[in-house]
Design a protein around this motif. Structure first.
Motif: not given
Length: 275
Positions: A55-57, A199-204, A225-229
């Motif tokens: 979390e929160s990386r 309008s932002l990136q929500h996926v990696i 912005k840890d992209y692992n939710d």
């Protein structure tokens, strides 16, 4: 060099977030256990914990941009039964929903895959459970599948799709609790950042062993912005996945320790629903 791994689904505005609000009946998607998953998935399931992380990386802006989804790569070149596997989550109090959309010419199919992408605390006997699931949640009263917490590796066959079909996925943030809102707009975040309400990136995206792995950030403005939710893997077939990958497949060591080398923040965020 920017690696847009998985660019432009279709230019039409009709492919916006609103279409995914029409969900197929829950009964259309039978959630199966990891024990029923294909053997190749079972054999590498433990590897996928690398893509959840903590979390929160901290992920640098360069890393986030380099792993931006290229939606054109999710247009199938060959017919295939598409499968979606739940890997894990760090979403805390948020209980997100995962939807998909499949576009073949003028035909659009949509559906709810998982109504509550929380981890089931009852799955805690699973090896390395805490590395897949930082914040498991009990089932909400009166909820049944697909609107109840998941075990690591639970999966769904979303259908048999023909070559030329384009797949898309969206996260409805904290949907089971009514969703999150900003200025009256609901937080629904997809792969195409231009169509996201902020309008932002929500996926990696990652590519591993013929699977596409997507990690979502579920907060307005990108949050921490840890992209692992919510993290899930997609099986679109080896031939399709190979066509989608334009970068070398990362090793597990790189996935586990390379990301860790960027620095991990131990403090968990406090999450507040804005309605």
């Amino acid at each position: 060099m920017k690696n847009k791994f998985l660019t432009g689904l279709l230019a039409a505005a009709a492919l916006g977030t609103g279409l995914l609000s029409i969900a197929a009946p829950a009964s259309a998607y039978d959630i199966k256990s990891r024990d029923e998953a294909p053997a190749d998935f079972q054999n590498i399931l433990q590897d996928f914990r690398a893509f959840v992380g903590e979390e929160s990386r901290y992920l640098s802006p360069e890393t986030i941009k380099a792993k931006q989804v290229d939606l054109s790569k999710l247009t199938l070149k060959f017919d295939h039964d598409a499968k979606v596997f739940f890997i894990g989550e760090t979403a805390g109090g948020y209980r997100n929903r995962l939807d998909f959309k499949a576009t073949t010419g003028s035909e659009v199919q949509t559906g709810k895959i998982f109504g509550d992408t929380s981890c089931n605390p009852g799955d805690s006997g699973f090896t390395n459970f805490n590395q897949f699931c930082a914040n498991p949640n009990d089932a909400l009263e009166g909820k049944v599948a697909p609107d109840k917490p998941l075990n690591v590796g639970d999966w769904v066959n979303i259908g048999s799709f023909k070559a030329g079909t384009t797949l898309d996925f969206q996260l409805l943030s904290d949907d089971i609790n009514g969703g999150i809102y900003e200025n009256g707009v609901k937080g629904i975040f997809g792969l195409n950042e231009a169509l996201n309400p902020d309008s932002l990136q929500h996926v990696i995206a990652y590519y591993y062993k013929d699977y596409l792995v997507l990690g979502f950030e579920d907060l307005w403005g990108g949050g921490d912005k840890d992209y692992n939710d919510t993290v899930f893997a997609i099986d679109i077939g080896k031939a399709n996945a190979g066509a989608a990958a334009n970068v070398p497949e990362p090793s597990v060591a790189v996935a586990m320790f390379g990301i860790a080398g960027l620095g991990l923040m131990k403090t968990r965020r406090r999450r507040q629903v804005v309605r």
